[in-house]
Structures are given as structure tokens and as C-alpha cells.
Design a protein around this motif. Structure first.
Motif, short mmCIF file in Angstrom:
data_model
loop_
_atom_site.label_atom_id
_atom_site.label_comp_id
_atom_site.label_asym_id
_atom_site.label_seq_id
_atom_site.Cartn_x
_atom_site.Cartn_y
_atom_site.Cartn_z
N SER A 85 53.11 43.15 41.55
CA SER A 85 53.00 41.73 41.85
C SER A 85 51.56 41.42 42.28
O SER A 85 51.02 42.05 43.18
CB SER A 85 53.97 41.32 42.96
N ALA A 86 50.97 40.41 41.64
CA ALA A 86 49.60 40.01 41.98
C ALA A 86 49.55 38.63 42.62
O ALA A 86 48.47 38.09 42.84
CB ALA A 86 48.74 40.02 40.71
N TRP A 87 50.71 38.08 42.96
CA TRP A 87 50.83 36.68 43.36
C TRP A 87 49.99 36.31 44.57
O TRP A 87 49.39 35.25 44.64
CB TRP A 87 52.30 36.37 43.64
N GLU A 88 49.92 37.19 45.58
CA GLU A 88 49.24 36.85 46.83
C GLU A 88 47.80 37.34 46.90
O GLU A 88 47.17 37.28 47.95
CB GLU A 88 50.03 37.40 48.03
N TYR A 89 47.26 37.82 45.79
CA TYR A 89 45.89 38.31 45.81
C TYR A 89 44.88 37.18 45.61
O TYR A 89 45.16 36.22 44.88
CB TYR A 89 45.68 39.35 44.71
N LEU A 90 43.74 37.31 46.27
CA LEU A 90 42.62 36.40 46.07
C LEU A 90 41.46 37.23 45.52
O LEU A 90 41.07 38.24 46.13
CB LEU A 90 42.20 35.71 47.36
N VAL A 91 40.93 36.81 44.39
CA VAL A 91 39.88 37.56 43.70
C VAL A 91 38.58 36.76 43.75
O VAL A 91 38.50 35.67 43.18
CB VAL A 91 40.27 37.84 42.23
N ASN A 92 37.60 37.29 44.45
CA ASN A 92 36.30 36.64 44.51
C ASN A 92 35.34 37.36 43.57
O ASN A 92 34.91 38.48 43.85
CB ASN A 92 35.75 36.66 45.95
N ARG A 93 35.01 36.71 42.47
CA ARG A 93 34.16 37.34 41.46
C ARG A 93 32.68 37.28 41.83
O ARG A 93 31.88 38.08 41.35
CB ARG A 93 34.38 36.66 40.10
N GLN A 94 32.31 36.33 42.68
CA GLN A 94 30.91 36.22 43.07
C GLN A 94 30.45 37.41 43.90
O GLN A 94 29.37 37.95 43.69
CB GLN A 94 30.68 34.92 43.86
N TYR A 95 31.31 37.83 44.84
CA TYR A 95 30.97 38.93 45.72
C TYR A 95 31.74 40.20 45.40
O TYR A 95 31.60 41.21 46.11
CB TYR A 95 31.20 38.53 47.18
N HIS A 96 32.57 40.17 44.38
CA HIS A 96 33.32 41.34 43.92
C HIS A 96 34.19 41.92 45.03
O HIS A 96 34.14 43.12 45.33
CB HIS A 96 32.37 42.40 43.37
N VAL A 97 34.99 41.06 45.63
CA VAL A 97 35.91 41.46 46.70
C VAL A 97 37.29 40.89 46.39
O VAL A 97 37.41 39.72 46.00
CB VAL A 97 35.43 40.97 48.08
N ILE A 98 38.31 41.70 46.56
CA ILE A 98 39.70 41.31 46.31
C ILE A 98 40.52 41.58 47.56
O ILE A 98 40.44 42.66 48.15
CB ILE A 98 40.30 42.10 45.12
#
Length: 363
Positions: A111-124
Motif C-alpha cells: 500500500s502506497a496510499w499514505e506516502y508523500l514523495v518529494n522529488r525536489q529533495y528526494h525524500v519519501i
């Protein structure tokens, strides 16, 4: 004369061989001069990769300590290495437990529903409610380029602000993003998290809010009085009523509120690789380590933002659980079993403070 010619030819042959050898040496040196910087670059890059990310395991990065100051709130090199070793132990423990429990098998759904993916700083980040979620939702909103001034005056729910900038990823999107990102989550003792959710969302629910109405339904359904045990007078559900409600909902396989849903259901941690596993009990050091290793020290600072209204002290937690019976505590363990097992939490001390099933208090 013939001997002289022969001597000249031999000398010319030797000179030609020498010239060929010299030419080869010059060519080799020229090629080496061309390739050496490239070879050194590859060696340095490989060394830096292995030093920084060894199978995505993060180690000490020298530049942080060269450029940082004590006022930055950064960990010292020694403390950084100490916390890094702690993270390594937590990753290894999680991996072993996932394998032992069979939660890393292909039959288990991710399940990936509650993940936040920040592509600018490469942090999940996998957001677990009631585990420093307010603080890190604020941080992720800063990383989404909201200003601190805007966030501090906004009346909008931080999660709703975040979801305007962070779309909910699919499992495939999340796994692709993990290839060049640092992934983390923050966990907490399951029963402390439950007590925090109860204090915040039930005891101090806003009048006429969703949780206030939930509390009214719980009181109506579970509040009973007998001659020997008069009914509680609180307008909100007391803790044992709240726990009875949760256990009944779980037995009926109804969806639980996100604030007390087991967090292994949210994050399915055996299906994704985590670089940093923070624990609520060591949060100050852990989040400083995370900020350093993700190179976020110029973007966010370690801070504590707690929107909860209830005091979640050890005394308060003990008071709440002293109201429960053993059968209820057993039920909570079964509900949060994987939260306990995957992140090395125990229930032992709680059995010392609960009631026996005949209603008398232990100890």
C-alpha cells in the motif's frame, strides 16, 4: 663494401624498431593521460557512492561536519555515527521480522496510499498519524515550497495543504521514486499512540465534529451501569468504552479511524525499503540524523509541533490502561500485533497495571 651495407641496414633496422617502440610508448602515455582522469573520476564516484549509499544504506557524510556549526543543531560526527549504527540495527531487525512473519512474500499486498514523495529533495515519508505527524507534515509543506509565514497563519488542515502538492502515489510510482530517494517513517509504541489518539480526538474533540459525534455513539452503545458499578459521568467515552468500541470494530472488519489504524496497514513496511526508521522514544536525535543525512539542514530544522490537547505523560497513560481488563489488553495486542513485532515493542509492563477480569486492579 657489402659488410658496410649490411651494418648500415642492421643499424637502420634497430633504429626503426626503436622508433616503433618509442611510438608505442608515446601512444600509451597519451592514452593513459587521456584515460587517467576518467579512471580516477570513476574510482572517486564509486568510492563516494559506496561511502554515501551502500545498497541505499546511508553513512556519515564529511561535508556536513565541515560546513556545519553547533548553532545548526547538527549531530557531532561521533553522535551521527552512533545514530547511524542504530538505524542499521533497526533496518536489520525489520528485515528479519518481515521474513520470519512472511510479510515480505509476494502474496502480501503493498500500500502506497499514505506516502508523500518529494522529488525536489528526494525524500519519501510514510505518514503515521499520532507519531510526530504534525511536525513532519509541517516540514513536508515547507519542502513543497509553502512559506513558514503562510503555514503559520493558514487555517487549512496541513494534510489537505500537503495533498495539493503531493499526489497519492501508486505502488509502482513509489518504487520508482525510491531508486534515488531516501525513505523514512516514524514509529511509536502502539499503546502510547492509541492513548494519544484517545486524548486528542475523543476527550478533546471539537463540539459537533466527526470525532465528537463518534464519541456520542460510543457512549450510547457501551455505557452501562449496575448497582455495584455506577456509570461514568464524563460526556465523552471513558477509555475502556473507547477500547471496547475499537475491538468490536476490528472484529467486524470495519475500517478503523486513521488515527488508530495499525500503522503496518498504512505503510506495509515489509514491501518497501526504508533507509531511516525513526522512533518516537529517540525522536530528537533520530530526526537530526535524518535532516543531516538527507541534506535538509538549510530547509527545515528539528522542531516539535504537537497539535494534541491531552497530556500524554507516562502517568496519564498508566491511568488510562489501569482501567482495562486483561481480555481488552490481549485484544489490543492482537490488533497491533505487527506494529509490536516489526518494530521491537513489548507489552510486558502494561500487564502490571491493568485490572484482572473480575475487576480488581493488579499490583
Amino acid at each position: 663494401m657489402k659488410a658496410l651495407k649490411k651494418t648500415v641496414m642492421i643499424r637502420r633496422g634497430k633504429r626503426n624498431v626503436s622508433m616503433i617502440r618509442l611510438g608505442r610508448c608515446v601512444a600509451f602515455l597519451a592514452l593513459a593521460a587521456f584515460l587517467l582522469p576518467f579512471t580516477i573520476l570513476l574510482m572517486v564516484a564509486e568510492q563516494q557512492y559506496n561511502f554515501t549509499y551502500n545498497s541505499k544504506r546511508v553513512f556519515y557524510q564529511e561535508y556536513v561536519f565541515e560546513n556545519g556549526t553547533h548553532s545548526d543543531g547538527l549531530l557531532s560526527k561521533e553522535k551521527f555515527l552512533e545514530v547511524g549504527a542504530r538505524m542499521e540495527a533497526r533496518r536489520n531487525y525489520l528485515s528479519r521480522e518481515c521474513s520470519r512473519l512472511g510479510l515480505d512474500s509476494s502474496s502480501q499486498k503493498a500500500s502506497a496510499w499514505e506516502y508523500l514523495v518529494n522529488r525536489q529533495y528526494h525524500v519519501i515519508w510514510c505518514n503515521i498519524f499520532k507519531a510526530a505527524s504534525t511536525s513532519w507534515m509541517y516540514n513536508f509543506n515547507l519542502m513543497a515550497n509553502y512559506t513558514a509565514a503562510f503555514l503559520n497563519r493558514s487555517k487549512e488542515v496541513p494534510l489537505e495543504l500537503a495533498r495539493k502538492r503531493y499526489a497519492r502515489p501508486t505502488v509502482e510510482m513509489l518504487r520508482k521514486a525510491q531508486a534515488d530517494s531516501l525513505t523514512f517513517l516514524i514509529v511509536r509504541h502502539p499503546l502510547e499512540r492509541l492513548a494519544s489518539a484517545y486524548n486528542d480526538k475523543i476527550v478533546h474533540a471539537w463540539p459537533m465534529s466527526f470525532h465528537d459525534k463518534m464519541g456520542q455513539r460510543i457512549v450510547k452503545r457501551y455505557r452501562k451501569a449496575t448497582d455495584s458499578n455506577p456509570a461514568p459521568t464524563e460526556r465523552y467515552p471513558v477509555f475502556e468504552e473507547f477500547v471496547s468500541y475499537i475491538l468490536d470494530e476490528a472484529r467486524a472488519k470495519r475500517t478503523l479511524d486513521m488515527h488508530w489504524t495499525p500503522y503496518t496497514n498504512f505503510c506495509t513496511p515489509c514491501k518497501f525499503n526504508f533507509d531511516v526508521i525513526l522512533k518516537f522514544e529517540t525522536l530528537d536525535e533520530d530526526q537530526r540524523f535524518l535532516i543531516q543525512v538527507a541534506r535538509l539542514q538549510d530547509i527545515i530544522k528539528p522542531e516539535w509541533r504537537n497539535s494534541g490537547k491531552g497530556a500524554n505523560t507516562l502517568h496519564n497513560i498508566n491511568h488510562l490502561y489501569s482501567r482495562l481488563k486483561k481480555s481488552q489488553l490481549d485484544g489490543l495486542y492482537n490488533l497491533y500485533k505487527y506494529d509490536f513485532q516489526l518494530f521491537n515493542y513489548t507489552l510486558d509492563s502494561y500487564y502490571d497495571i491493568i485490572q484482572t477480569d473480575d475487576g480488581t486492579t493488579r499490583g
